[in-house]
Design an enzyme around this catalytic site. Structure first.
Site, PDB file in Angstrom:
ATOM      1  N   THR A  18       4.616  -7.111  -5.756  1.00  0.00           N
ATOM      2  CA  THR A  18       4.115  -7.543  -7.067  1.00  0.00           C
ATOM      3  C   THR A  18       5.208  -8.227  -7.882  1.00  0.00           C
ATOM      4  O   THR A  18       4.929  -9.130  -8.668  1.00  0.00           O
ATOM      5  CB  THR A  18       3.569  -6.319  -7.832  1.00  0.00           C
ATOM      6  N   THR A  97       5.690  -2.034  -4.592  1.00  0.00           N
ATOM      7  CA  THR A  97       5.801  -0.614  -4.944  1.00  0.00           C
ATOM      8  C   THR A  97       5.039   0.310  -3.987  1.00  0.00           C
ATOM      9  O   THR A  97       5.364   1.488  -3.878  1.00  0.00           O
ATOM     10  CB  THR A  97       5.259  -0.359  -6.372  1.00  0.00           C
ATOM     11  N   ASP A  98       4.017  -0.241  -3.305  1.00  0.00           N
ATOM     12  CA  ASP A  98       3.094   0.637  -2.575  1.00  0.00           C
ATOM     13  C   ASP A  98       3.770   1.455  -1.469  1.00  0.00           C
ATOM     14  O   ASP A  98       3.428   2.629  -1.268  1.00  0.00           O
ATOM     15  CB  ASP A  98       1.942  -0.176  -1.984  1.00  0.00           C
TER      16      ASP A  98
HETATM   17  N1  ASP Z   1       0.486  -4.054  -3.470  1.00  0.00           N
HETATM   18  C1  ASP Z   1       1.758  -4.362  -4.120  1.00  0.00           C
HETATM   19  C2  ASP Z   1       2.860  -4.174  -3.086  1.00  0.00           C
HETATM   20  O1  ASP Z   1       3.156  -3.073  -2.770  1.00  0.00           O
HETATM   21  C3  ASP Z   1       1.943  -3.452  -5.262  1.00  0.00           C
HETATM   22  C4  ASP Z   1       3.234  -3.610  -6.025  1.00  0.00           C
HETATM   23  O2  ASP Z   1       4.203  -4.199  -5.584  1.00  0.00           O
HETATM   24  O3  ASP Z   1       3.310  -3.060  -7.139  1.00  0.00           O
HETATM   25  O4  ASP Z   1       3.389  -5.140  -2.603  1.00  0.00           O
END
Ligand code: ASP
Length: 328
Positions: A18, A97-98
């Site tokens: 993200t 973040t995932d």
């Molecule tokens: N789906 C995204 C990822 O993990 C979520 C994020 O980065 O916050 O790449």
């Protein structure tokens, strides 16, 4: 961005997420596509980084929900080379973040770095009205420059977390990460790092089940796949069908080698699931209990049905077992 300032160089590796996401509307913080903006552009968006001796490298450009062995191998290969370079002081990684906690854990286990490795991320895309990525990146650089000793840490929303302890705990808040009972290692305050405790390999209160060895990185980099370890959850009304189906699958390239159970409470497992897990264990499958509770750990005791995860969360216990099995 290279300079001759030996021993001061920071390397920033981009993998997407993200932090590198873009939405059609700047007001949209959820309907975006991750992994669109290059890491060079992310760095260029933080003016305070312009004067620093930086090298940037795009290792991948993905949504980290799709993270897996090939990107981990590319990251580990690049990190190992940069960390070996005496001109490099530390390495940062931008990441979604995932699965951030899984990447942080894998890198800690296979690299056991002697220099700081700092992962950072964002909860809002780069195109947001008020993105959090630039501040997180700036904080991560502050941590990388002030950290002494080596280990993999995660920097998000002004907090520094150890790879072993960190977990994503919120779906959209900017401070989406937590280190459970251990708490964060430090806070970043206007570019200063305030430490709360010793900054070592994850402040392990338990021995990590898969201790890194010199061979581990080599085997990890050479692996076509990690040994197959599946994750199942114990829950009310559970039965053993899922486990039996897993164990009964024909074993082509990746036979089932392990099962991690996200167990209830202190490692308790539904009796129907225990039966099926015992059958799997009898056929040579390793069974490890982690807890599905957000806090605490499975406290070892004689009544535990299977081995425990040494305080690791289910997703990290899965990786620890796969790495242990990789070492044979
Ligand atoms: N789906 C995204 C990822 O993990 C979520 C994020 O980065 O916050 O790449």
């Amino acid at each position: 961005m290279l300079d001759e300032n030996r021993g001061q160089r920071l390397v920033i590796l981009g993998t997407g997420g993200t932090i590198a996401g873009r939405a059609a509307q700047s007001g949209d913080n959820v309907g975006y596509v991750a992994g669109q903006v290059s890491v060079a552009d992310l760095v260029a968006a933080v003016p305070a980084l312009a004067h620093l001796p930086l090298v940037v490298e795009q290792v991948a450009q993905i949504d980290s929900k799709d993270m897996g062995l090939p990107v981990w191998q590319a990251l580990a290969r690049s990190l190992a080379a940069h960390l070996d370079d005496p001109a490099v002081s530390s390495v940062l990684v931008t990441h979604g973040t995932d699965t951030l906690e899984e990447t942080a854990f894998v890198l800690q286990q296979v690299l056991q770095p002697r220099k700081p490795v700092v992962l950072t991320c964002a909860m809002r895309p780069a195109s947001a009205l008020s993105p959090d990525g630039p501040q997180n990146l700036s904080d991560a650089v502050a941590v990388a420059r002030q950290a002494t000793g080596g280990c993999v840490v995660v920097v998000c929303a002004g907090q520094v977390h150890a790879a072993r302890d960190v977990a994503k705990v919120h779906t959209y808040q900017l401070n989406a990460f937590d280190s459970g009972d251990a708490g964060p290692l430090a806070r970043v305050e206007e570019g200063g790092v305030r430490r709360f405790r010793a900054w070592s390999a994850g402040d392990s209160r338990d021995a990590a089940p898969a201790q890194a060895s010199p061979d581990l990185l080599e085997r990890f980099l050479a692996a076509e796949a990690l040994p197959r370890v599946e994750l199942v959850t114990s829950h009310a009304d559970a039965d053993g069908n899922l486990v039996r189906a897993l164990a009964a699958q024909p074993a082509p390239a990746r036979p089932l080698k392990g099962i991690v159970v996200a167990a209830t409470g202190n490692g308790t497992v539904h009796r129907s699931l225990v039966e099926a897990l015992n059958e799997a264990k009898a056929s040579g499958v390793r069974v490890v209990l982690a807890s599905r509770c957000a806090r605490g750990r499975v406290v070892p005791h004689a009544g535990l049905a299977f081995e425990h995860s040494h305080g690791l969360s289910p997703v990290k216990a899965r990786l620890a077992l796969a790495l242990e099995l990789l070492m044979g």
